[in-house]
Design a protein around this motif. Structure first.
Motif, PDB file in Angstrom:
ATOM      1  N   ASN A  27       0.795  -1.231   0.000  1.00 41.09           N
ATOM      2  CA  ASN A  27       0.000   0.000   0.000  1.00 41.09           C
ATOM      3  C   ASN A  27       0.827   1.280   0.000  1.00 41.09           C
ATOM      4  N   GLU A  28       2.107   1.200   0.404  1.00 41.41           N
ATOM      5  CA  GLU A  28       2.878   2.429   0.556  1.00 41.41           C
ATOM      6  C   GLU A  28       4.188   2.473  -0.207  1.00 41.41           C
ATOM      7  N   LYS A  29       4.854   1.349  -0.372  1.00 41.98           N
ATOM      8  CA  LYS A  29       6.233   1.388  -0.851  1.00 41.98           C
ATOM      9  C   LYS A  29       6.462   0.852  -2.259  1.00 41.98           C
ATOM     10  N   ILE A  38       6.530   5.821  -9.248  1.00 38.30           N
ATOM     11  CA  ILE A  38       6.690   6.187  -7.839  1.00 38.30           C
ATOM     12  C   ILE A  38       5.747   5.327  -7.009  1.00 38.30           C
ATOM     13  N   SER A  39       5.946   5.340  -5.710  1.00 41.89           N
ATOM     14  CA  SER A  39       5.109   4.541  -4.823  1.00 41.89           C
ATOM     15  C   SER A  39       3.765   5.230  -4.596  1.00 41.89           C
ATOM     16  N   PRO A  40       2.761   4.471  -4.168  1.00 47.55           N
ATOM     17  CA  PRO A  40       1.468   5.087  -3.867  1.00 47.55           C
ATOM     18  C   PRO A  40       1.578   6.196  -2.809  1.00 47.55           C
ATOM     19  N   ARG A  41       2.429   6.009  -1.811  1.00 52.18           N
ATOM     20  CA  ARG A  41       2.591   7.033  -0.780  1.00 52.18           C
ATOM     21  C   ARG A  41       3.203   8.299  -1.358  1.00 52.18           C
ATOM     22  N   GLU A  42       4.223   8.157  -2.200  1.00 51.97           N
ATOM     23  CA  GLU A  42       4.835   9.320  -2.843  1.00 51.97           C
ATOM     24  C   GLU A  42       3.830  10.043  -3.735  1.00 51.97           C
ATOM     25  N   TYR A  43       3.005   9.290  -4.420  1.00 50.21           N
ATOM     26  CA  TYR A  43       1.977   9.872  -5.283  1.00 50.21           C
ATOM     27  C   TYR A  43       0.975  10.688  -4.460  1.00 50.21           C
ATOM     28  N   GLN A  44       0.542  10.141  -3.327  1.00 52.07           N
ATOM     29  CA  GLN A  44      -0.389  10.856  -2.462  1.00 52.07           C
ATOM     30  C   GLN A  44       0.246  12.115  -1.899  1.00 52.07           C
ATOM     31  N   GLN A  45       1.532  12.039  -1.540  1.00 52.17           N
ATOM     32  CA  GLN A  45       2.230  13.218  -1.050  1.00 52.17           C
ATOM     33  C   GLN A  45       2.357  14.270  -2.144  1.00 52.17           C
ATOM     34  N   LEU A  47       0.313  14.809  -4.532  1.00 53.21           N
ATOM     35  CA  LEU A  47      -0.996  15.447  -4.688  1.00 53.21           C
ATOM     36  C   LEU A  47      -1.450  16.176  -3.435  1.00 53.21           C
ATOM     37  N   GLU A  48      -0.600  16.141  -2.411  1.00 50.23           N
ATOM     38  CA  GLU A  48      -0.872  16.768  -1.117  1.00 50.23           C
ATOM     39  C   GLU A  48      -2.125  16.199  -0.452  1.00 50.23           C
ATOM     40  N   LEU A  49      -2.350  14.900  -0.650  1.00 46.17           N
ATOM     41  CA  LEU A  49      -3.463  14.223   0.033  1.00 46.17           C
ATOM     42  C   LEU A  49      -3.056  13.788   1.429  1.00 46.17           C
ATOM     43  N   ILE A  50      -1.749  13.583   1.618  1.00 49.12           N
ATOM     44  CA  ILE A  50      -1.207  13.239   2.936  1.00 49.12           C
ATOM     45  C   ILE A  50       0.045  14.051   3.177  1.00 49.12           C
ATOM     46  N   VAL A  51       0.433  14.154   4.425  1.00 45.90           N
ATOM     47  CA  VAL A  51       1.625  14.922   4.773  1.00 45.90           C
ATOM     48  C   VAL A  51       2.811  14.018   4.858  1.00 45.90           C
TER      49      VAL A  51
END
Length: 51
Positions: A27-29, A38-45, A47-51
C-alpha cells in the motif's frame, strides 16, 4: 506472498507480522508504473493528500 510458501510451523502472531509488513509494502512502498514509477505514498504526497 501466499503462493508457494509453506506456512507449517508459523504461529498466528508471526503470520500477522508477515502480513502487516506485506500490506505496508503493497500500500505504501511498491513502485507502480501507472503512477509514473513512484510509490502510492509518494503519489499521495505529491498530490498533497497526505503529509
Amino acid at each position: 506472498m501466499f503462493y508457494n510458501y509453506d506456512w507449517t510451523g508459523v504461529s498466528i502472531s508471526e503470520f500477522i507480522d508477515i502480513l502487516n509488513k506485506y500490506l505496508v509494502w503493497y500500500n505504501e512502498k511498491r513502485i507502480k508504473i501507472s503512477l509514473a514509477n513512484i510509490s502510492p505514498r509518494e503519489y499521495q504526497q505529491k498530490l498533497e493528500l497526505i503529509v
